[in-house]
Design a protein around this motif. Structure first.
Motif, short mmCIF file in Angstrom:
data_model
loop_
_atom_site.label_atom_id
_atom_site.label_comp_id
_atom_site.label_asym_id
_atom_site.label_seq_id
_atom_site.Cartn_x
_atom_site.Cartn_y
_atom_site.Cartn_z
N ALA A 41 0.70 -1.26 0.06
CA ALA A 41 -0.04 0.03 0.10
C ALA A 41 0.85 1.11 -0.10
O ALA A 41 1.96 1.20 0.43
CB ALA A 41 -0.88 -0.15 1.14
N ILE A 42 0.48 2.24 -0.52
CA ILE A 42 1.03 3.73 -0.61
C ILE A 42 0.26 4.34 0.43
O ILE A 42 -0.84 4.83 0.59
CB ILE A 42 0.89 4.46 -1.89
N LEU A 43 1.26 4.75 1.73
CA LEU A 43 0.92 5.40 2.79
C LEU A 43 1.56 6.54 3.19
O LEU A 43 1.75 6.92 4.31
CB LEU A 43 0.94 4.36 3.80
N VAL A 44 1.95 7.27 2.20
CA VAL A 44 2.86 8.40 2.31
C VAL A 44 2.09 9.53 3.26
O VAL A 44 0.92 9.88 2.69
CB VAL A 44 3.22 8.99 1.03
N GLY A 45 2.75 10.00 4.37
CA GLY A 45 2.22 11.04 5.11
C GLY A 45 0.89 10.48 5.76
O GLY A 45 0.19 11.35 6.41
N ALA A 46 0.66 9.14 5.95
CA ALA A 46 -0.76 8.70 6.62
C ALA A 46 -0.49 8.89 8.17
O ALA A 46 0.78 8.94 8.72
CB ALA A 46 -0.91 7.13 6.29
N ASN A 47 -1.47 9.04 8.63
CA ASN A 47 -1.53 9.38 10.15
C ASN A 47 -1.94 8.12 11.20
O ASN A 47 -2.89 7.73 11.19
CB ASN A 47 -2.34 10.40 10.70
N PHE A 48 -0.91 7.35 11.60
CA PHE A 48 -1.45 6.04 12.59
C PHE A 48 -1.13 6.41 13.82
O PHE A 48 -0.78 5.63 14.78
CB PHE A 48 -0.41 5.18 11.98
N GLU A 49 -1.32 7.66 14.45
CA GLU A 49 -1.43 8.20 15.70
C GLU A 49 -2.25 7.41 16.66
O GLU A 49 -3.44 7.09 16.36
CB GLU A 49 -1.65 9.57 15.96
N ARG A 50 -1.66 6.79 17.57
CA ARG A 50 -2.53 5.95 18.73
C ARG A 50 -3.30 4.82 17.93
O ARG A 50 -4.09 4.16 18.61
CB ARG A 50 -3.58 6.91 19.29
#
Length: 275
Positions: A41-50
């Motif tokens: 998957a392309i997850l550039v700059g994705a937010n996975f906080e918490r």
């Protein structure tokens, strides 16, 4: 296919598949990502906080079921083979008497002693074996060793004569059986739950995440923020690529000036493994 309009914040996404999708910049903060597959998957700059990653109960149940099915199948095979072996054993005993019992006892003892003393080398090969054949291979081995131990116990206590000599190989067989059982349990605990294999996670935010049983193999990790994240020892970073990352609230770059050298990333991330 782009998923730019999606917002997954604070959702339960267990066991969802996002294989090969473009999820750049998507907000996954606060989500339950256990069992999710983000392979390629392309997850550039994705937010996975918490977020929380790892195994789901469904994955654990599937692993246990595969072990049980493998063991059941092997039990049937062992039962047939045991009957054949007993018939052959009885015929050999009729032909050679107690001499046969002594010789077979010596050979079985030698075999089990070798298995016991070389168990370190054998168990080092188990990860490769289990990853290739799956947990069923371990369940089959456990079933074999369990039947061997029980068989030796029955012969030792009911065979009469010098059958008590089989008590020593029985004890050794029991020790090896226990080792296999503990490895079987560990293999279930160490199975990958969430996969970011070959994913592009450049500049993704993993602040205050709980990372368990997660595969980052071959992933692009340059520029990720890992402030406050926690890892377990079952998380994989094999062949992942990362020039630098940010590791505190001030988004301080590490390494400060240069890029990660070979094996430096693995050593740095080991500091975040929870006990």
């Amino acid at each position: 296919m782009s998923s730019q309009n999606y917002d997954y914040k604070d959702q339960n996404l267990q066991d969802q598949s996002f294989v090969g999708q473009d999820l750049s910049g998507i907000d996954f903060s606060g989500t339950d990502l256990r069992g999710c597959d983000f392979t390629r998957a392309i997850l550039v700059g994705a937010n996975f906080e918490r977020v929380v990653t790892g195994q789901t109960q469904q994955q654990i149940n599937t692993a246990i079921l595969s072990i049980i099915m493998g063991a059941i199948a092997m039990i049937g095979i062992i039962a047939i083979l045991s009957y054949v072996v007993i018939m052959i054993d009885n015929q050999l005993f009729l032909l050679f008497g107690e001499t046969y019992r002594k010789i077979s006892g010596i050979f079985s003892s030698i075999l089990l002693f070798m298995l016991y003393f070389f168990q370190g080398n054998i168990f080092k090969l188990f990860p490769k074996t289990s990853s290739f054949f799956g947990n069923s291979s371990l369940s089959i081995l456990f079933a074999l060793m369990l039947f061997l131990t029980l068989g030796l116990a029955v012969i030792s206590f009911t065979g009469g004569g010098e059958s008590f000599l089989l008590l020593i190989p029985m004890v050794i067989s029991a020790i090896v059986t226990f080792k296999v059982f503990t490895w079987l349990i560990e293999s279930i605990k160490s199975r990958i739950g969430t996969s970011f294999k070959k994913a592009n996670l450049t500049n993704a935010n993993f602040t205050h995440t709980l990372i368990e049983n997660t595969d980052f193999s071959f992933a692009l990790l340059t520029g990720i923020c890992i402030d406050g994240w926690m890892l377990d020892s079952h998380t994989l970073f094999a062949n992942s690529q990362c020039d630098y990352l940010y590791w505190n609230p001030q988004r301080e770059r590490y390494p400060h000036d240069n890029n990660f050298q070979a094996d430096e990333l693995k050593k740095f991330l080991s500091k975040f493994i929870k006990n």
